[in-house]
Motif scaffolding. Structure first.
Motif, mmCIF file in Angstrom:
data_model
loop_
_atom_site.group_PDB
_atom_site.id
_atom_site.type_symbol
_atom_site.label_atom_id
_atom_site.label_comp_id
_atom_site.label_asym_id
_atom_site.label_seq_id
_atom_site.Cartn_x
_atom_site.Cartn_y
_atom_site.Cartn_z
ATOM 1 N N ARG A 75 -9.325 4.495 -1.355
ATOM 2 C CA ARG A 75 -8.180 3.854 -2.002
ATOM 3 C C ARG A 75 -7.098 3.540 -0.976
ATOM 4 N NH1 ARG A 75 -6.703 6.574 -7.765
ATOM 5 N NH2 ARG A 75 -8.530 5.774 -8.884
ATOM 6 N N TYR A 76 -6.470 2.387 -1.184
ATOM 7 C CA TYR A 76 -5.385 1.945 -0.301
ATOM 8 C C TYR A 76 -4.296 1.278 -1.133
ATOM 9 C CZ TYR A 76 -9.119 2.241 3.183
ATOM 10 O OH TYR A 76 -10.158 2.665 3.975
ATOM 11 N N CYS A 77 -3.087 1.359 -0.629
ATOM 12 C CA CYS A 77 -2.004 0.539 -1.145
ATOM 13 C C CYS A 77 -1.637 -0.418 -0.021
ATOM 14 C CB CYS A 77 -0.797 1.397 -1.550
ATOM 15 S SG CYS A 77 0.517 0.414 -2.323
ATOM 16 N N LEU A 78 -1.639 -1.719 -0.338
ATOM 17 C CA LEU A 78 -1.373 -2.753 0.647
ATOM 18 C C LEU A 78 -0.005 -3.363 0.393
ATOM 19 C CD1 LEU A 78 -4.780 -4.667 0.388
ATOM 20 C CD2 LEU A 78 -4.240 -2.659 1.791
ATOM 21 N N GLU A 79 0.679 -3.681 1.465
ATOM 22 C CA GLU A 79 1.946 -4.390 1.383
ATOM 23 C C GLU A 79 1.699 -5.850 1.758
ATOM 24 O OE1 GLU A 79 6.048 -3.194 3.272
ATOM 25 O OE2 GLU A 79 4.801 -4.243 4.752
ATOM 26 N N LEU A 80 2.180 -6.763 0.936
ATOM 27 C CA LEU A 80 2.059 -8.192 1.200
ATOM 28 C C LEU A 80 3.447 -8.760 1.461
ATOM 29 C CD1 LEU A 80 0.490 -10.912 1.197
ATOM 30 C CD2 LEU A 80 0.895 -10.989 -1.277
ATOM 31 N N THR A 81 3.638 -9.325 2.652
ATOM 32 C CA THR A 81 4.892 -9.983 3.015
ATOM 33 C C THR A 81 4.563 -11.290 3.726
ATOM 34 O OG1 THR A 81 5.045 -8.968 5.205
ATOM 35 C CG2 THR A 81 6.035 -7.729 3.367
#
Length: 139
Positions: A75-81
């Motif tokens: 599991r991962y949490c990704l940041e999109l910018t």
């Protein structure tokens, strides 16, 4: 101040209207990252176990968070910018400011670096599409 101006009096500026780079940005100069995140999810959901935009972490015009579970069950949490995508945590709905991971320009590049199973599924899907195109062109 009110002016009467018929359409015939206006210059014909078709170059601007036909330029697709400008057509979709009328009245805005910032992407909505939540919409961008939804598009990312829809694009690669078939190749991972689970993927969705976080409802817990705040989304804004300049940032959105995406939770992804690979086929290997990581599991991962990704940041999109605007800078791209990067891993910000190793669980859903988390963001660790101390975690310094590289940005990836595309979700494909990021998932390719995290998941061999993603790479295989995505590659097979691409191959199937190419074979279908080949059959269509031979018909």
């Amino acid at each position: 101040m009110e002016t009467n101006c018929s359409p015939m009096e206006l210059p014909n500026n078709t170059e601007f209207e036909e330029d697709s780079d400008y057509r979709d940005f009328e009245g805005t100069d910032v992407k909505d990252m939540r919409l961008e995140a939804e598009a990312v999810v829809n694009d690669v959901l078939f190749a991972v176990s689970n993927m969705f935009v976080s409802k817990t972490l705040p989304c804004a015009e300049d940032v959105a968070y995406i939770n992804v579970e690979t086929r290997e069950r990581n599991r991962y949490c990704l940041e999109l910018t605007e800078a791209g995508l990067r891993v910000v945590a190793y669980d859903f709905d988390q963001a660790d400011d101390r975690l310094q991971t590289p940005y990836h320009e595309t979700v494909y590049s990021l998932l390719d670096s995290l998941s061999p199973a993603y790479r295989e599924v995505f590659g097979n899907a691409l191959l199937q599409r190419l074979e279908a195109l080949k059959k269509d062109s031979q018909s």
